[in-house]
Design a protein around this motif. Structure first.
Motif, PDB file in Angstrom:
ATOM      1  N   ALA A 191       0.560  -1.344   0.153  1.00 57.47           N
ATOM      2  CA  ALA A 191      -0.220  -0.006  -0.120  1.00 57.47           C
ATOM      3  C   ALA A 191       0.502   1.134  -0.105  1.00 57.47           C
ATOM      4  CB  ALA A 191      -0.776   0.021   0.673  1.00 57.47           C
ATOM      5  N   ALA A 192       2.098   0.992   0.020  1.00 57.66           N
ATOM      6  CA  ALA A 192       2.959   2.281   0.717  1.00 57.66           C
ATOM      7  C   ALA A 192       3.957   2.971  -0.763  1.00 57.66           C
ATOM      8  CB  ALA A 192       3.673   2.625   1.903  1.00 57.66           C
ATOM      9  N   ALA A 193       3.992   1.713  -1.524  1.00 54.48           N
ATOM     10  CA  ALA A 193       5.155   1.276  -2.380  1.00 54.48           C
ATOM     11  C   ALA A 193       5.660   2.399  -3.071  1.00 54.48           C
ATOM     12  CB  ALA A 193       4.831   0.407  -3.112  1.00 54.48           C
ATOM     13  N   THR A 194       4.441   3.162  -3.780  1.00 59.95           N
ATOM     14  CA  THR A 194       4.834   4.220  -4.465  1.00 59.95           C
ATOM     15  C   THR A 194       4.772   5.469  -3.786  1.00 59.95           C
ATOM     16  OG1 THR A 194       1.872   4.155  -5.044  1.00 59.95           O
ATOM     17  CG2 THR A 194       3.506   2.568  -6.196  1.00 59.95           C
ATOM     18  N   ALA A 195       3.685   6.142  -2.612  1.00 59.88           N
ATOM     19  CA  ALA A 195       4.515   7.638  -2.436  1.00 59.88           C
ATOM     20  C   ALA A 195       5.536   7.372  -2.627  1.00 59.88           C
ATOM     21  CB  ALA A 195       3.883   7.529  -0.685  1.00 59.88           C
ATOM     22  N   THR A 196       5.909   9.108  -2.401  1.00 61.74           N
ATOM     23  CA  THR A 196       6.731   9.164  -2.945  1.00 61.74           C
ATOM     24  C   THR A 196       7.437  10.452  -1.638  1.00 61.74           C
ATOM     25  OG1 THR A 196       6.364  11.038  -4.111  1.00 61.74           O
ATOM     26  CG2 THR A 196       7.154   9.377  -5.502  1.00 61.74           C
ATOM     27  N   GLY A 197       8.535  11.087  -1.885  1.00 62.00           N
ATOM     28  CA  GLY A 197       9.060  12.147  -0.383  1.00 62.00           C
ATOM     29  C   GLY A 197       9.320  12.042   0.374  1.00 62.00           C
ATOM     30  N   LYS A 198       9.288  12.272   2.212  1.00 64.77           N
ATOM     31  CA  LYS A 198       9.310  12.424   3.336  1.00 64.77           C
ATOM     32  C   LYS A 198       8.143  10.753   3.438  1.00 64.77           C
ATOM     33  CE  LYS A 198      12.338  16.012   4.411  1.00 64.77           C
ATOM     34  NZ  LYS A 198      13.094  17.759   5.280  1.00 64.77           N
ATOM     35  N   LYS A 199       6.947  11.956   3.161  1.00 68.34           N
ATOM     36  CA  LYS A 199       5.955  11.060   3.637  1.00 68.34           C
ATOM     37  C   LYS A 199       5.456   9.250   3.458  1.00 68.34           C
ATOM     38  CE  LYS A 199       2.530  14.999   4.398  1.00 68.34           C
ATOM     39  NZ  LYS A 199       1.336  15.178   3.797  1.00 68.34           N
ATOM     40  N   ARG A 213       6.740   3.614   5.128  1.00 66.65           N
ATOM     41  CA  ARG A 213       7.228   2.637   4.586  1.00 66.65           C
ATOM     42  C   ARG A 213       8.260   2.526   5.683  1.00 66.65           C
ATOM     43  NH1 ARG A 213       7.615   5.289  -0.712  1.00 66.65           N
ATOM     44  NH2 ARG A 213       9.035   6.037  -0.612  1.00 66.65           N
ATOM     45  N   ALA A 214       8.763   3.070   6.314  1.00 62.33           N
ATOM     46  CA  ALA A 214       9.254   2.865   7.367  1.00 62.33           C
ATOM     47  C   ALA A 214       8.768   2.524   8.649  1.00 62.33           C
ATOM     48  CB  ALA A 214      10.101   4.516   8.034  1.00 62.33           C
ATOM     49  N   GLU A 215       7.464   2.243   8.438  1.00 60.03           N
ATOM     50  CA  GLU A 215       6.587   1.701   9.185  1.00 60.03           C
ATOM     51  C   GLU A 215       6.593   0.180   9.432  1.00 60.03           C
ATOM     52  OE1 GLU A 215       4.389   3.250  12.311  1.00 60.03           O
ATOM     53  OE2 GLU A 215       6.037   4.999  11.728  1.00 60.03           O
ATOM     54  N   VAL A 216       6.822  -0.452   8.071  1.00 61.74           N
ATOM     55  CA  VAL A 216       7.015  -1.503   7.722  1.00 61.74           C
ATOM     56  C   VAL A 216       8.194  -2.302   7.053  1.00 61.74           C
ATOM     57  CG1 VAL A 216       3.977  -2.075   7.943  1.00 61.74           C
ATOM     58  CG2 VAL A 216       5.758  -1.137   5.637  1.00 61.74           C
ATOM     59  N   ASP A 256      12.366   2.274  -1.513  1.00 60.11           N
ATOM     60  CA  ASP A 256      12.874   3.924  -1.283  1.00 60.11           C
ATOM     61  C   ASP A 256      13.428   4.215  -2.878  1.00 60.11           C
ATOM     62  OD1 ASP A 256      11.642   4.658   1.098  1.00 60.11           O
ATOM     63  OD2 ASP A 256      13.866   4.770   2.477  1.00 60.11           O
ATOM     64  N   THR A 257      14.444   3.449  -2.948  1.00 59.25           N
ATOM     65  CA  THR A 257      14.866   3.695  -4.382  1.00 59.25           C
ATOM     66  C   THR A 257      14.135   3.763  -5.210  1.00 59.25           C
ATOM     67  OG1 THR A 257      17.443   3.237  -3.810  1.00 59.25           O
ATOM     68  CG2 THR A 257      16.632   3.120  -5.778  1.00 59.25           C
ATOM     69  N   ALA A 258      12.990   2.033  -4.963  1.00 59.23           N
ATOM     70  CA  ALA A 258      11.866   2.139  -6.559  1.00 59.23           C
ATOM     71  C   ALA A 258      11.343   3.625  -6.163  1.00 59.23           C
ATOM     72  CB  ALA A 258      11.608   0.153  -6.011  1.00 59.23           C
ATOM     73  N   ALA A 259      10.742   3.881  -5.636  1.00 55.04           N
ATOM     74  CA  ALA A 259       9.852   4.816  -4.663  1.00 55.04           C
ATOM     75  C   ALA A 259      10.449   6.140  -6.141  1.00 55.04           C
ATOM     76  CB  ALA A 259       9.550   4.824  -3.746  1.00 55.04           C
ATOM     77  N   ALA A 260      11.121   5.796  -5.630  1.00 51.30           N
ATOM     78  CA  ALA A 260      12.103   7.769  -5.823  1.00 51.30           C
ATOM     79  C   ALA A 260      12.021   8.238  -7.624  1.00 51.30           C
ATOM     80  CB  ALA A 260      12.979   8.140  -5.372  1.00 51.30           C
ATOM     81  N   ARG A 261      12.411   6.481  -7.687  1.00 53.19           N
ATOM     82  CA  ARG A 261      12.637   6.240  -9.882  1.00 53.19           C
ATOM     83  C   ARG A 261      11.164   5.943 -10.508  1.00 53.19           C
ATOM     84  NH1 ARG A 261      16.501   2.698 -12.328  1.00 53.19           N
ATOM     85  NH2 ARG A 261      16.298   4.435 -13.818  1.00 53.19           N
ATOM     86  N   GLY A 262      10.054   5.816  -9.470  1.00 54.35           N
ATOM     87  CA  GLY A 262       8.823   5.453 -10.378  1.00 54.35           C
ATOM     88  C   GLY A 262       9.123   3.876 -10.665  1.00 54.35           C
ATOM     89  N   LEU A 263       9.579   2.987 -10.218  1.00 56.92           N
ATOM     90  CA  LEU A 263       9.065   1.864 -10.572  1.00 56.92           C
ATOM     91  C   LEU A 263       8.447   0.627  -9.748  1.00 56.92           C
ATOM     92  CD1 LEU A 263      13.539   1.071 -11.152  1.00 56.92           C
ATOM     93  CD2 LEU A 263      10.848   2.479 -13.033  1.00 56.92           C
ATOM     94  N   ALA A 285       0.194   0.604  -6.074  1.00 54.92           N
ATOM     95  CA  ALA A 285      -1.248   0.509  -4.890  1.00 54.92           C
ATOM     96  C   ALA A 285      -2.580   0.123  -5.282  1.00 54.92           C
ATOM     97  CB  ALA A 285      -0.804   0.651  -3.587  1.00 54.92           C
ATOM     98  N   THR A 286      -3.392  -1.067  -5.991  1.00 50.96           N
ATOM     99  CA  THR A 286      -4.603  -1.076  -6.261  1.00 50.96           C
ATOM    100  C   THR A 286      -5.223  -1.844  -4.772  1.00 50.96           C
ATOM    101  OG1 THR A 286      -4.200  -2.951  -7.012  1.00 50.96           O
ATOM    102  CG2 THR A 286      -4.471  -1.288  -8.733  1.00 50.96           C
ATOM    103  N   GLU A 287      -6.263  -1.476  -4.767  1.00 54.06           N
ATOM    104  CA  GLU A 287      -6.863  -2.201  -3.618  1.00 54.06           C
ATOM    105  C   GLU A 287      -6.389  -3.541  -3.509  1.00 54.06           C
ATOM    106  OE1 GLU A 287     -11.474  -2.771  -1.864  1.00 54.06           O
ATOM    107  OE2 GLU A 287     -11.597  -0.983  -3.255  1.00 54.06           O
ATOM    108  N   ASP A 288      -6.507  -4.309  -4.913  1.00 54.83           N
ATOM    109  CA  ASP A 288      -6.437  -5.968  -4.524  1.00 54.83           C
ATOM    110  C   ASP A 288      -5.254  -5.507  -3.975  1.00 54.83           C
ATOM    111  OD1 ASP A 288      -8.780  -6.588  -5.680  1.00 54.83           O
ATOM    112  OD2 ASP A 288      -8.982  -6.722  -7.053  1.00 54.83           O
ATOM    113  N   LEU A 289      -4.128  -5.536  -4.593  1.00 55.85           N
ATOM    114  CA  LEU A 289      -2.618  -5.841  -4.512  1.00 55.85           C
ATOM    115  C   LEU A 289      -2.246  -4.806  -3.109  1.00 55.85           C
ATOM    116  CD1 LEU A 289      -0.310  -3.895  -7.781  1.00 55.85           C
ATOM    117  CD2 LEU A 289      -0.797  -6.449  -6.941  1.00 55.85           C
ATOM    118  N   ALA A 290      -3.091  -4.239  -2.594  1.00 58.40           N
ATOM    119  CA  ALA A 290      -2.574  -3.960  -1.643  1.00 58.40           C
ATOM    120  C   ALA A 290      -3.220  -4.845  -0.317  1.00 58.40           C
ATOM    121  CB  ALA A 290      -3.744  -1.915  -0.557  1.00 58.40           C
ATOM    122  N   ARG A 291      -3.706  -5.696  -0.375  1.00 66.56           N
ATOM    123  CA  ARG A 291      -4.260  -6.712   0.447  1.00 66.56           C
ATOM    124  C   ARG A 291      -2.763  -7.779   0.397  1.00 66.56           C
ATOM    125  NH1 ARG A 291      -9.487  -6.203  -1.306  1.00 66.56           N
ATOM    126  NH2 ARG A 291      -9.452  -7.506  -3.210  1.00 66.56           N
ATOM    127  N   GLY A 292      -2.487  -7.964  -0.794  1.00 68.82           N
ATOM    128  CA  GLY A 292      -2.091  -8.847  -0.945  1.00 68.82           C
ATOM    129  C   GLY A 292      -1.930  -9.456  -0.996  1.00 68.82           C
TER     130      GLY A 292
END
Length: 335
Positions: free
Chosen positions: A64-72, A77-80, A90-97, A101-108
């Motif tokens: 669920a937190a995979a694509t969020a960018t910046g400090k937030k 991500r640091a919570e999990v 963090d590197t993947a998110a910064a590079r847009g890779l 995180a759709t609802e289905d993916l967030a459930r995993g």
């Protein structure tokens, strides 16, 4: 004497798993006249249901937190996540890779717990696996609680290599002892030395002789060599390509296998150095490299860095083999 066998085979191209995850921990003493039961220091700290619940929660929150960018995004991500997994995410998110995180993916995908660390001390670790159905890729995940006051965090998530398998870790309820990265007693080499040897085997130019005790013909190593050869051929006389892999084992972790070997999780950092030939005035960089370096052309050289999470099996006899690995281009510089 014939010993019952229990092999936990994990195939990277499998369509499903049939892995047992039974386990139990010590119970608290009931109030009364009965003596308190002896603590089972060799048992896993969580039962199967509890360990699966931890893994499911963390994997879902991480997605669920995979694509969020910046400090937030980093904070979420640091919570999990922690350690190498946080660095890669963090590197993947910064590079847009990162994956959306759709609802289905967030459930995993539902994880299967392969093992837990043994005993009641810290750090405590859970080793789990999931299957990415869209690509038929098996992933290995390590969740770690470093101290009593620190909750579990995902410290490694690595895709398995095609055809690879993890040997048995023994009965899930008994717990798999954690092994220090520098401890080599009973092994062909310590996990730390295994990562160093594997890193040397991946170098370009290739070493004249593969480091002793290591196999480097797995799909990851083969793909790296083929890609480097193609790049070198494309460069021709314009430039030369060198690759160096350096272990970064600050967050490495290893579990003892049932046969006495270990399965170890670590990180390699790769540097690709492209140096212009004496008759080359400048090198024009592909778009994805130019974005990292900050310029479309360089006169002398370009350095590209990549993160390489790797999973090795270090046996008691035989040779070290990689069973999981991935790469992520992380940065660059030029001159």
């Amino acid at each position: 004497m014939t010993r019952p066998t229990r092999r936990l085979a994990v195939l990277a191209a499998a369509t499903g798993l049939a892995l047992g995850a039974a386990g139990c921990g010590a119970t608290d003493a009931l109030v009364g006249r009965h003596a308190a039961p002896t603590e089972r220091t060799a048992a896993a700290p969580l039962d199967a249901e509890g360990a699966t619940a931890v893994a499911s929660r963390l994997l879902g929150a991480a997605q669920a937190a995979a694509t969020a960018t910046g400090k937030k995004g980093h904070a979420a991500r640091a919570e999990v996540l922690a350690g190498d997994a946080l660095t890669v995410a963090d590197t993947a998110a910064a590079r847009g890779l990162a994956d959306d995180a759709t609802e289905d993916l967030a459930r995993g995908p539902e994880p299967t717990v392969l093992a837990q660390s043994q005993g009641r001390s810290w750090p405590r670790a859970i080793l789990a696996t999931t299957l990415e159905k869209s690509t038929s890729t098996q992933y290995l995940h390590v969740m770690v609680s470093r101290a009593a006051a620190k909750p579990y965090r995902i410290e490694a998530s690595v895709p398995m290599l095609g055809g690879a398998e993890v040997p048995s870790l023994g009965e899930a309820g008994a717990g798999a002892p954690l092994v220090e990265v520098g401890a080599g007693k009973g092994l062909v080499m310590s996990p730390g030395k295994a990562f160093a040897a594997y890193a040397r085997a991946l170098a370009r130019p290739a070493p004249k002789k593969t480091p002793a005790g290591v196999v480097a013909d797995d799909p990851f190593a083969t793909a790296l060599r083929e890609s480097a050869t193609a790049q070198a051929k494309a460069l021709g006389k314009l430039a030369t390509l060198r690759q160096k892999h350096v272990p970064d084992l600050d967050h490495a972790l290893a579990f003892r296998l049932a046969d006495g070997g270990v399965v170890a999780f670590g990180l390699l950092r790769r540097t690709d150095t492209i140096t212009a030939g004496s008759d080359t005035q400048e090198l024009t960089l592909p778009k994805r490299y130019a974005a990292l370096v900050g310029t479309k052309t360089v006169e002398s050289s370009v350095r590209l860095t990549s993160l390489e999470p790797v999973v090795l099996v270090v046996p008691t006899t035989g040779k070290v083999e990689a069973v999981g690995a991935s790469e992520l281009l992380s940065g660059g510089s030029g001159s």
